[in-house]
Design an enzyme around this catalytic site. Structure first.
Site, PDB file in Angstrom:
ATOM      1  N   HIS A 279       0.800  -1.217   0.000  1.00  4.64           N
ATOM      2  CA  HIS A 279       0.000   0.000   0.000  1.00  4.64           C
ATOM      3  C   HIS A 279       0.833   1.267   0.000  1.00  4.64           C
ATOM      4  CE1 HIS A 279       1.192  -0.641   4.106  1.00  4.64           C
ATOM      5  NE2 HIS A 279       0.663   0.480   4.508  1.00  4.64           N
ATOM      6  N   CYS A 280       2.162   1.169   0.091  1.00  8.64           N
ATOM      7  CA  CYS A 280       2.998   2.366   0.236  1.00  8.64           C
ATOM      8  C   CYS A 280       3.993   2.573  -0.897  1.00  8.64           C
ATOM      9  CB  CYS A 280       3.768   2.315   1.560  1.00  8.64           C
ATOM     10  SG  CYS A 280       2.748   2.533   3.026  1.00  8.64           S
ATOM     11  N   ILE A 281       4.908   1.633  -1.054  1.00  6.70           N
ATOM     12  CA  ILE A 281       6.076   1.855  -1.909  1.00  6.70           C
ATOM     13  C   ILE A 281       5.711   2.131  -3.370  1.00  6.70           C
ATOM     14  CG2 ILE A 281       8.361   0.992  -2.537  1.00  6.70           C
ATOM     15  CD1 ILE A 281       7.929   1.472   0.443  1.00  6.70           C
ATOM     16  N   ASP A 284       3.363   6.000  -2.841  1.00  7.43           N
ATOM     17  CA  ASP A 284       3.728   7.214  -2.112  1.00  7.43           C
ATOM     18  C   ASP A 284       4.717   8.128  -2.836  1.00  7.43           C
ATOM     19  OD1 ASP A 284       2.083   6.043  -0.315  1.00  7.43           O
ATOM     20  OD2 ASP A 284       3.601   5.634   1.195  1.00  7.43           O
TER      21      ASP A 284
END
Length: 449
Positions: A279-281, A284
């Site tokens: 969900h991030c890398i 973001d």
């Protein structure tokens, strides 16, 4: 409002935190919100979890977390102690003293921030906002979101941040399935819209988090989260590029990394793979590169890393096609491929942004027939970008099954998979995670990608 009344509102919240009567609302009960809710409940506070998914709300209230690494016993204990309940009734948002927003912040197809979940949540809070509440955004986003997006929506009610309610940002730092760290043991960065908001937010998180780290503003806290994930994205892109270079030279990048990490200073190991997931890398860094354009700055380093990582699934498919051609004189068209692992990382059931979904699509675009095996993901759930794959089921890998496939692709290196058995039966194994070498399954039918 006079200073004395404002101080009274802050004082009331702080007293409730001290005596345990502070009520918490968590909005979004996924991989971030549910662990947070249980950590708060474990500290003795009553938590109401809000989610728009009525099925999920019902299952949570029945004691089914729906997330593999979260123990059903812990959820059941919180429910039994009347410290946790879930609801889809957003008219109850005025009940909690503190509201924490844990909703998704994906990208659009054009890789621009999609704040629709955040905006709709803020609008729902605004309908019920009352004096004396603190609202904390945890969803990862670009610097300025709390002040420029959330605050104006809430202040359209006529209530003012720092006067009638308090506003803060504290980035989530969840790492699903990590056996060494969980919500309460990971230090929490906190930034407030004003000094009182920071004070209250720190007091809140300090009740159940090992350590809080105060920063000067909500924008700084937002930047901290992006910096952490951009650091990882850039370094993963670096080793992915090194993988391609070293492979052309006949050098195994995994062997290089293992030797390099013996240096006790000045080096930190990162590992290549079939593409970024989670969900991030994958998401973001593009939030910051998008925001940077507002200041006439091109985030070239960040965008280049994104391009390298995004290209990895196609490289993996090409690599497998090359091995099929070299070994058997055939291409992907009509080939039977078994993908091992569709979760975005090992030992979890988390499918968010998993590169395996893109890999399956690329194989099928080139005429291959594709199945998958994943002991943690029995069925592929609905996703925004790969809707056509929803409902596909994991196949078993009993003796005799693996030999029916022209090639296996190891995309996720779950520990429960017997890689030696796979290699012993498969015609060809293409390994993107070095799982075969780590398990001692070294054979001529294994190729790295």
């Amino acid at each position: 409002m006079t200073d004395s009344i404002r101080d009274e509102l802050a004082g009331t919240l702080l007293r409730r935190l001290e005596d345990g009567s502070f009520k918490v609302g968590i909005i979004g009960l996924g991989y971030v919100g549910l662990p947070l809710a249980l950590a708060v409940a474990r500290a003795g506070f009553a938590v109401v979890g809000f989610d728009i998914n009525t099925t999920r709300v019902r299952e949570l209230n029945q004691g089914h977390p729906g997330i593999k690494h979260i123990a059903a016993a812990e959820l059941a204990s919180a429910i039994e102690a009347r410290r946790f309940s879930a609801t889809d009734d957003f008219s109850r948002l005025d009940e909690p003293d503190g509201l924490v927003i844990c909703v998704p912040t994906p990208l659009t197809r054009n890789r621009e921030p999609d704040l629709s979940f955040v905006v709709r949540t803020a609008e729902a809070i605004a309908k019920q906002l009352r004096k004396g509440q603190i609202i904390v955004l945890e969803s990862t986003t670009y610097p300025g979101t709390t002040e420029e997006v959330i605050k104006p929506i809430l202040e359209r009610t006529g209530l003012k941040s720092g006067v009638d309610f308090y506003l803060a940002f504290s980035p989530e730092r969840e790492d699903p399935g990590n056996p060494h760290f969980e919500t309460a043991s990971i230090p929490k960065v906190v930034g407030g819209d004003d000094p009182e908001a920071l004070r209250i937010a720190q007091a809140f998180y300090g009740k159940f988090i090992v350590k809080t780290v105060a920063v000067s503003s909500t924008a700084t806290a937002e930047a901290v989260k992006l910096t952490e994930n951009i650091f990882r994205s850039v370094n993963i892109a670096l080793v992915n590029e090194l993988k391609l270079i070293y492979a052309a030279m006949g050098i195994d990048v995994w062997e290089v990394i293992e030797a390099a990490k013996t240096k006790p200073f000045g080096y930190m190991p990162f590992y290549p793979g079939p593409g970024l997931g989670g969900h991030c890398i994958p998401i973001d860094p593009f939030y910051l590169s998008w925001k940077a354009r507002e200041f006439d700055i091109t985030a070239r380093f960040i965008e280049l890393a994104g391009e390298i990582n995004t290209a990895m699934p196609r490289h993996v498919v090409d690599r497998l096609a090359q091995e099929l051609d070299r070994r058997f004189g055939r291409g992907l068209n009509g080939a039977k491929i078994l993908v091992i692992g569709v979760a975005y990382k090992k030992n979890v059931d988390d499918m968010r942004e998993s590169p395996s979904l893109r890999l399956i699509e690329l194989f099928e675009q080139r005429g291959a027939s594709v199945d998958y095996h994943d002991p943690h993901v029995p069925v592929i759930p609905p996703t925004r970008e790969h809707a056509a794959l929803a409902g596909r089921r994991s196949v078993g890998i009993a003796a005799g099954v693996v030999a029916e496939y022209d090639a296996l692709l190891i995309a996720t290196d779950h520990d429960v998979v017997d890689y030696k058995a796979l290699v012993a039966e498969a015609k060809l194994v293409v390994d993107t995670r070095n799982a075969c070498a780590r398990s001692g399954a070294l054979a001529d039918n294994v190729a790295k990608a």
